[in-house]
Design a protein around this motif. Sequence first.
Motif, short mmCIF file in Angstrom:
data_model
loop_
_atom_site.label_atom_id
_atom_site.label_comp_id
_atom_site.label_asym_id
_atom_site.label_seq_id
_atom_site.Cartn_x
_atom_site.Cartn_y
_atom_site.Cartn_z
N UNK A 100 0.78 -1.12 0.24
CA UNK A 100 -0.33 -0.48 -0.11
C UNK A 100 0.56 1.31 0.19
N UNK A 101 2.21 1.25 1.11
CA UNK A 101 2.39 2.33 0.63
C UNK A 101 4.00 1.86 1.24
N UNK A 102 4.76 2.30 0.62
CA UNK A 102 6.42 2.20 1.02
C UNK A 102 7.46 3.20 2.13
N UNK A 103 8.47 2.72 2.45
CA UNK A 103 9.28 2.75 3.84
C UNK A 103 10.89 3.25 3.40
N UNK A 104 11.36 4.50 3.75
CA UNK A 104 12.72 4.76 3.86
C UNK A 104 12.68 4.80 5.24
N UNK A 105 13.87 4.74 6.21
CA UNK A 105 14.17 5.91 7.12
C UNK A 105 16.00 5.92 6.58
N UNK A 106 15.66 7.48 7.12
CA UNK A 106 17.36 7.93 7.06
C UNK A 106 17.80 8.74 7.71
N UNK A 123 10.66 18.56 3.31
CA UNK A 123 10.16 16.87 2.92
C UNK A 123 9.64 17.60 2.09
N UNK A 124 9.06 18.75 2.06
CA UNK A 124 8.61 19.37 0.37
C UNK A 124 9.94 19.64 -0.37
N UNK A 125 10.74 20.41 -0.05
CA UNK A 125 11.64 20.82 -0.83
C UNK A 125 11.65 19.32 -1.57
N UNK A 183 6.37 10.75 -6.77
CA UNK A 183 6.84 9.91 -5.70
C UNK A 183 5.94 11.53 -5.21
N UNK A 184 5.09 10.84 -3.89
CA UNK A 184 4.95 11.53 -3.38
C UNK A 184 4.64 11.60 -1.20
N UNK A 185 5.60 12.16 -1.24
CA UNK A 185 6.12 11.51 0.95
C UNK A 185 4.64 11.37 1.85
N UNK A 186 3.74 11.04 2.40
CA UNK A 186 2.84 10.75 3.21
C UNK A 186 3.21 11.22 4.69
N UNK A 187 4.24 10.81 4.94
CA UNK A 187 4.58 11.57 6.23
C UNK A 187 5.80 10.94 7.30
N UNK A 188 6.55 11.68 8.23
CA UNK A 188 7.28 11.17 8.84
C UNK A 188 7.42 10.78 9.88
#
Length: 331
Positions: A120-126, A136-138, A208-213
């Motif tokens: 459904x959605x994917x993740x990265x840890x940075x 994140x928007x930038x 690409x869309x970032x959903x949250x953090x």
Amino acid sequence: MLNKHYDNLFEVDMDTKIVEEKLIDGKYHYSFEDTIFYVKSGGMENDKGLINEIPLEDVYVEDNKAWHVLKEKIINPVHLSVDLDYRLFKSQIHSAQHLMCTIMNTDYHAKTIMFKTGEIESEIEMGFTTLNREILNAIEKRCNECIIQDIPIIIGYPTKEEALANIWEDYGENFDWDIQLRSVSIPGIDYDLCACIHVPSLRYLHAIKFLGYEKTTRGYKISFVAGQQLLDYIQRHYDVFHEASRSLAVAQLEINETIQKLFQEKKELASSLNDYKQKYFEYYAKELCNIPELYFFHEFDGFDVKSFQQLCSIITNQYEKGFIGLLKLDD
């Protein structure tokens, strides 16, 4: 084990022959002369598909051979058919990870810790020391600008010297530089060693869309969607909003306002109901206590415990009566 068929995302059909066969726990394991099925590695899942029209159960590497697991026995000739939709789905996400992680690495010095492809959605840890929606928007804007430019993704097989001249990441002392190396590059943005399947160019990512953090002990975990996953995500949410708007008989953009209005109406109704319950119990208590006896006993049925307590409180606080009440609950 590098397979150069993985260089072409769209190579999804192949004719081959059986080399070895094993029967393990009632399932048939086959090694072929050649294969196009991707074997899980580098954070990317196995391919799905058919072998002689039989669904592939699993594929794995053992003794430097790719073994394909089927429920049924097959014979030569063998035809392999990869599920292109699923391969494209996971390749879009993996290529998107290369793009966004590199931008975070180079522009914000945030090291890649983990990435995970979800349905459904994917993740990265940075390894960000700090992160907010503005940052994140930038990053999202920069990623999508690169996608619009349709920058190619280039597969290469460099020498150790060529690889070291281009990569900045420290692969550690235990990395085996004597193996066949495979590079994946997005010119001007990324150069890395990777054996996974990638899309031919960035336009295949769509967006690409970032959903949250959220903060973690190692940095920040970021959820995102890209490619077909993004389109599926939008469709699922649209379907939910569409059903909600039909149920509420309002436009989709008015759903939140309508829900807030309903909550307020519910709150006002609950307050009004409590007022009526208080008046009812005061009247009921007056009827019960309108007797000459100083003490009385009464059985109650059809009340819940809270209502029973409210009635008893009114009797004991407003009337000089000795009172025993018995409440029947269920049976």
